[in-house]
Structures are given as C-alpha cells and as structure tokens.
Design a protein around this motif. Structure first.
Motif, short mmCIF file in Angstrom:
data_model
loop_
_atom_site.label_atom_id
_atom_site.label_comp_id
_atom_site.label_asym_id
_atom_site.label_seq_id
_atom_site.Cartn_x
_atom_site.Cartn_y
_atom_site.Cartn_z
N UNK A 133 0.82 -1.21 0.00
CA UNK A 133 0.00 0.00 0.00
C UNK A 133 0.86 1.27 0.00
N UNK A 134 2.17 1.11 -0.11
CA UNK A 134 3.08 2.26 -0.10
C UNK A 134 3.16 2.87 -1.50
N UNK A 135 2.68 4.11 -1.65
CA UNK A 135 2.69 4.73 -2.98
C UNK A 135 4.10 5.06 -3.48
N UNK A 136 5.09 5.05 -2.59
CA UNK A 136 6.47 5.34 -2.98
C UNK A 136 7.14 4.16 -3.69
N UNK A 137 6.58 2.95 -3.53
CA UNK A 137 7.17 1.77 -4.13
C UNK A 137 6.46 1.41 -5.42
N UNK A 138 7.24 1.07 -6.46
CA UNK A 138 6.61 0.59 -7.69
C UNK A 138 6.33 -0.90 -7.52
N UNK A 139 5.63 -1.48 -8.48
CA UNK A 139 5.19 -2.87 -8.35
C UNK A 139 6.36 -3.84 -8.17
N UNK A 140 7.42 -3.61 -8.91
CA UNK A 140 8.60 -4.48 -8.80
C UNK A 140 9.19 -4.43 -7.40
N UNK A 141 9.27 -3.22 -6.83
CA UNK A 141 9.82 -3.06 -5.48
C UNK A 141 8.91 -3.72 -4.44
N UNK A 142 7.61 -3.64 -4.64
CA UNK A 142 6.67 -4.27 -3.70
C UNK A 142 6.87 -5.78 -3.69
N UNK A 143 7.02 -6.37 -4.86
CA UNK A 143 7.26 -7.82 -4.92
C UNK A 143 8.61 -8.18 -4.33
N UNK A 144 9.60 -7.33 -4.51
CA UNK A 144 10.93 -7.57 -3.93
C UNK A 144 10.84 -7.56 -2.40
N UNK A 145 10.09 -6.62 -1.84
CA UNK A 145 9.90 -6.58 -0.39
C UNK A 145 9.22 -7.86 0.07
N UNK A 146 8.17 -8.28 -0.64
CA UNK A 146 7.45 -9.49 -0.28
C UNK A 146 8.38 -10.70 -0.26
N UNK A 147 9.16 -10.88 -1.31
CA UNK A 147 10.06 -12.03 -1.40
C UNK A 147 11.12 -11.98 -0.31
#
Length: 185
Positions: free
Chosen positions: A33-47
């Motif tokens: 839900x962080x608008x500062x992160x793009x989709x790729x970064x969000x998935x990287x955080x998840x992994x």
C-alpha cells in the motif's frame, strides 16, 4: 495438508522456509500500500520478508511470487475474482482492528510471540459485531453506492475520520498538493 499450517513453500521443485508470523505479513501488506514503491519493489519486499532463503534462482522468481501470493491469500486462489475494492487499510484501521481480533481470539494477539498468518486471518474472518465491523460495513455500502441505514448515517457523520479511508500520496504528489493548498490559501 488439511489441518496443518504451511511453514515452507515449494518453488522450482525445492522447499523454501518462510516467515509465517502475522507481523511479517502485515509488513508486506504495508509495502503493497506504499505509494512510494513501484510494483517491482513491492514484490521484492514481499520475497525478501517472506522467504528466509534469498537464493531463489531468477527463473523461479515468478513462481516464488505466485506461491507467496497463495500463502498471503491463506491458500485461496483468486483466478476468477476481480480485485476487491479497497475497504480497509491495515495501518489506518489498526486501532479498531486489533480489539476486534483480540475479542475473537480471547487474548491480546500482539502479545503472542508468534502467531501464524493463517491463524491470525482465521480470527480476522470471524469478526462479527463491534466498531471495526460497523466501519467496514459502512465503507462497503458506500463503495457500492448503497444507502446507509439511519443509524449508520449517524455513525458515519459522527465518525467520518474513522470511516473514510485516507488516500496515501507519494512525497512528490503530497508536495504538489501542499503547494496548491498554499496558493489557494
């Protein structure tokens, strides 16, 4: 696997140990839900958060993402579902959400050293009456354009800040909004 809580996910034919505590998963939810992160970064955080072993081969990353989403969705598949309208925010709703979960669990879940995500979500899914369920019901009705009952209208008027989901902006967007607000007085 019936009656068992997963602690590993199979990716590329190999079992990977995962972090299963609800606090880790809520951190992943906050990243999404962080608008500062793009989709790729969000998935990287998840992994990075979910998988204890970060040596997943590049060719297995799409499967690792798929398996992670399966875990976050508590083993449910969303193949035919449309993405749901956002009617809750883990961070914004924390103050009304945890008392409801605690009521169902019969204890303060945040004081437990480890609670599996699926157990936490089981408690979440059983929330019935209370402030959180009232707020959620009002948000759902409003998002679908349905009329609120008189008591819901009154609750909404008296608790608008609690009921309205706040829009999160990037720092750049917020700066622009602030500049316009300053210019407009």
């Amino acid at each position: 696997m019936i009656g068992r809580l997963p602690s590993t996910l199979e990716v590329g034919g190999k079992l990977y140990k995962i972090r299963t505590d609800f606090r880790d998963i809520l951190t992943i939810m906050l990243a999404f839900s962080d608008p500062e992160l793009d989709e790729r970064e969000k998935y990287a955080v998840m992994l990075t958060i979910l998988y204890e072993d970060h040596d997943i081969p590049a060719e297995d990353v799409p499967e690792a993402i798929e398996r992670a989403i399966w875990f976050l969705d508590c083993g449910q598949t969303n193949e035919d579902k449309k993405p749901p309208r956002k009617v809750m925010d883990w961070e914004q709703d924390e103050s009304i959400l945890f008392p409801s979960i605690n009521k169902v669990a019969g204890k303060e879940v945040r004081a437990v050293e480890h609670m599996h995500w699926w157990t936490f979500m089981g408690y979440f899914m059983e929330i019935e009456d209370g402030t959180f369920s009232t707020v959620l019901s009002i948000r759902q009705k409003r998002s679908r354009g349905k009329k609120l009952e008189k008591w819901e209208q009154e609750f909404y008027r008296n608790n608008r800040a609690l009921c309205d989901l706040k829009t999160r902006y990037t720092a750049e967007e917020q700066a622009e909004i602030d500049e316009w607000n300053k210019l407009l007085g």
